[in-house]
Design a protein around this motif. Sequence first.
Motif, PDB file in Angstrom:
ATOM      1  N   ALA A 121       0.989  -1.219  -0.272  1.00 50.82           N
ATOM      2  CA  ALA A 121      -0.059   0.116  -0.144  1.00 50.82           C
ATOM      3  C   ALA A 121       0.577   1.239   0.319  1.00 50.82           C
ATOM      4  CB  ALA A 121      -0.940  -0.422   1.049  1.00 50.82           C
ATOM      5  N   ILE A 122       0.518   2.119  -0.770  1.00 50.55           N
ATOM      6  CA  ILE A 122       1.542   2.955  -1.031  1.00 50.55           C
ATOM      7  C   ILE A 122       1.016   4.614  -0.835  1.00 50.55           C
ATOM      8  CG2 ILE A 122       3.633   4.605  -2.579  1.00 50.55           C
ATOM      9  CD1 ILE A 122       4.335   2.684  -4.466  1.00 50.55           C
ATOM     10  N   LEU A 123       0.992   5.211   0.110  1.00 49.13           N
ATOM     11  CA  LEU A 123       0.063   6.346   0.169  1.00 49.13           C
ATOM     12  C   LEU A 123       0.268   7.600  -0.167  1.00 49.13           C
ATOM     13  CD1 LEU A 123      -1.049   4.772   3.783  1.00 49.13           C
ATOM     14  CD2 LEU A 123      -2.244   4.506   1.708  1.00 49.13           C
ATOM     15  N   ASN A 124       0.122   7.892  -1.234  1.00 50.89           N
ATOM     16  CA  ASN A 124       0.485   9.395  -1.053  1.00 50.89           C
ATOM     17  C   ASN A 124       0.470  10.774  -1.018  1.00 50.89           C
ATOM     18  OD1 ASN A 124       2.286  11.166  -2.944  1.00 50.89           O
ATOM     19  ND2 ASN A 124       0.620  11.761  -4.535  1.00 50.89           N
ATOM     20  N   LYS A 125       0.641  11.861  -1.206  1.00 49.01           N
ATOM     21  CA  LYS A 125       0.209  13.145  -0.442  1.00 49.01           C
ATOM     22  C   LYS A 125       0.647  13.189   1.560  1.00 49.01           C
ATOM     23  CE  LYS A 125      -2.497  14.413  -3.531  1.00 49.01           C
ATOM     24  NZ  LYS A 125      -2.982  15.631  -4.720  1.00 49.01           N
ATOM     25  N   SER A 126       1.456  12.305   1.520  1.00 46.53           N
ATOM     26  CA  SER A 126       2.020  12.323   3.079  1.00 46.53           C
ATOM     27  C   SER A 126       2.146  13.968   3.910  1.00 46.53           C
ATOM     28  CB  SER A 126       3.385  11.441   3.011  1.00 46.53           C
ATOM     29  OG  SER A 126       4.410  11.931   2.751  1.00 46.53           O
ATOM     30  N   ASP A 127       2.300  15.101   2.705  1.00 44.09           N
ATOM     31  CA  ASP A 127       2.543  15.999   3.328  1.00 44.09           C
ATOM     32  C   ASP A 127       1.270  17.252   3.444  1.00 44.09           C
ATOM     33  OD1 ASP A 127       2.181  15.869   0.533  1.00 44.09           O
ATOM     34  OD2 ASP A 127       2.641  18.003   0.048  1.00 44.09           O
ATOM     35  N   LEU A 128       0.606  15.816   3.775  1.00 47.89           N
ATOM     36  CA  LEU A 128      -1.048  16.779   3.720  1.00 47.89           C
ATOM     37  C   LEU A 128      -1.799  15.811   4.849  1.00 47.89           C
ATOM     38  CD1 LEU A 128      -2.451  17.108   0.708  1.00 47.89           C
ATOM     39  CD2 LEU A 128      -1.601  18.572   1.787  1.00 47.89           C
ATOM     40  N   PRO A 129      -2.925  17.325   5.321  1.00 52.65           N
ATOM     41  CA  PRO A 129      -3.569  15.515   7.363  1.00 52.65           C
ATOM     42  C   PRO A 129      -3.733  14.237   6.209  1.00 52.65           C
ATOM     43  CG  PRO A 129      -4.386  17.671   6.736  1.00 52.65           C
ATOM     44  CD  PRO A 129      -3.152  17.708   5.338  1.00 52.65           C
ATOM     45  N   HIS A 130      -3.945  13.430   6.875  1.00 54.11           N
ATOM     46  CA  HIS A 130      -4.291  11.786   6.718  1.00 54.11           C
ATOM     47  C   HIS A 130      -5.741  11.756   6.707  1.00 54.11           C
ATOM     48  CE1 HIS A 130      -0.268  10.288   7.304  1.00 54.11           C
ATOM     49  NE2 HIS A 130      -0.344  10.035   5.863  1.00 54.11           N
ATOM     50  N   ALA A 131      -6.616  11.214   5.876  1.00 52.45           N
ATOM     51  CA  ALA A 131      -7.730  10.112   5.258  1.00 52.45           C
ATOM     52  C   ALA A 131      -7.810   9.460   5.344  1.00 52.45           C
ATOM     53  CB  ALA A 131      -8.389  11.774   3.852  1.00 52.45           C
ATOM     54  N   CYS A 132      -6.666   8.630   5.695  1.00 57.65           N
ATOM     55  CA  CYS A 132      -7.092   6.876   5.674  1.00 57.65           C
ATOM     56  C   CYS A 132      -6.045   6.768   7.022  1.00 57.65           C
ATOM     57  CB  CYS A 132      -6.648   6.353   4.264  1.00 57.65           C
ATOM     58  SG  CYS A 132      -6.301   4.703   4.423  1.00 57.65           S
ATOM     59  N   ASP A 133      -7.032   5.499   7.233  1.00 58.10           N
ATOM     60  CA  ASP A 133      -6.351   5.415   8.185  1.00 58.10           C
ATOM     61  C   ASP A 133      -5.853   4.064   8.514  1.00 58.10           C
ATOM     62  OD1 ASP A 133      -5.784   4.311  11.241  1.00 58.10           O
ATOM     63  OD2 ASP A 133      -8.489   3.191  11.776  1.00 58.10           O
ATOM     64  N   ASP A 134      -4.592   4.118   8.740  1.00 60.75           N
ATOM     65  CA  ASP A 134      -3.355   2.584   8.115  1.00 60.75           C
ATOM     66  C   ASP A 134      -4.277   1.871   9.187  1.00 60.75           C
ATOM     67  OD1 ASP A 134      -2.527   4.893   6.953  1.00 60.75           O
ATOM     68  OD2 ASP A 134      -0.331   4.447   8.068  1.00 60.75           O
ATOM     69  N   ALA A 135      -4.210   2.079   9.575  1.00 55.53           N
ATOM     70  CA  ALA A 135      -5.074  -0.250  10.733  1.00 55.53           C
ATOM     71  C   ALA A 135      -5.142   0.084   9.507  1.00 55.53           C
ATOM     72  CB  ALA A 135      -5.304   0.865  11.860  1.00 55.53           C
ATOM     73  N   LYS A 136      -6.809   0.371   8.898  1.00 58.59           N
ATOM     74  CA  LYS A 136      -7.830  -0.794   7.721  1.00 58.59           C
ATOM     75  C   LYS A 136      -7.101  -1.113   6.553  1.00 58.59           C
ATOM     76  CE  LYS A 136     -11.772   2.407   9.503  1.00 58.59           C
ATOM     77  NZ  LYS A 136     -12.653   3.815   8.901  1.00 58.59           N
ATOM     78  N   LEU A 137      -6.189  -0.707   6.548  1.00 60.58           N
ATOM     79  CA  LEU A 137      -5.516  -1.823   5.427  1.00 60.58           C
ATOM     80  C   LEU A 137      -4.008  -2.266   5.768  1.00 60.58           C
ATOM     81  CD1 LEU A 137      -3.772   1.548   3.921  1.00 60.58           C
ATOM     82  CD2 LEU A 137      -6.161   0.303   2.993  1.00 60.58           C
ATOM     83  N   THR A 138      -3.766  -2.173   7.499  1.00 62.14           N
ATOM     84  CA  THR A 138      -2.784  -3.465   7.920  1.00 62.14           C
ATOM     85  C   THR A 138      -3.699  -5.244   7.548  1.00 62.14           C
ATOM     86  OG1 THR A 138      -2.010  -1.721   9.470  1.00 62.14           O
ATOM     87  CG2 THR A 138      -1.872  -4.503  10.114  1.00 62.14           C
TER      88      THR A 138
END
Length: 136
Positions: free
Chosen positions: A12-29
């Motif tokens: 899983a590659i989550l782009n835009k880490s320079d902005l506030p997260h809209a995705c909960d990483d725990a849901k991808l684990t």
Amino acid sequence: MLARTAGHRAVAILNKSDLPHACDDAKLTPYFEHIISLSAKTGEGFEELLSLIPRLVGLGDGALDGALITNARQAAALARAAERCEAALYAAQSGMTPDAVVMDAEGAVAALGEITGETVTEAVVSRIFSDFCVGK
């Protein structure tokens, strides 16, 4: 959609880490062994991604020294893959639409597939058979 990753080596590659997260990483684990946050804008996270790739393809933590490339056709395919990766990075950093980035990324995957045998074009088949003498 996430269930399609089952049984595959997926990252899983989550782009835009320079902005506030809209995705909960725990849901991808549960679906991804590796989750990389990066920013195409700032370059943050790219080193982590680049260090992960050799381990994912079974090369461990060692540096890539070209030992796996056995002929000119493979070297050319690898060069095309690198060019397409650079083009995808440029497209992402330039703010191009996601489909433009994906087109370049898919081109890189196709070029790598020529090396692994997952992508075979008519030109590749012709080149391979031109190296062999096939009796009639």
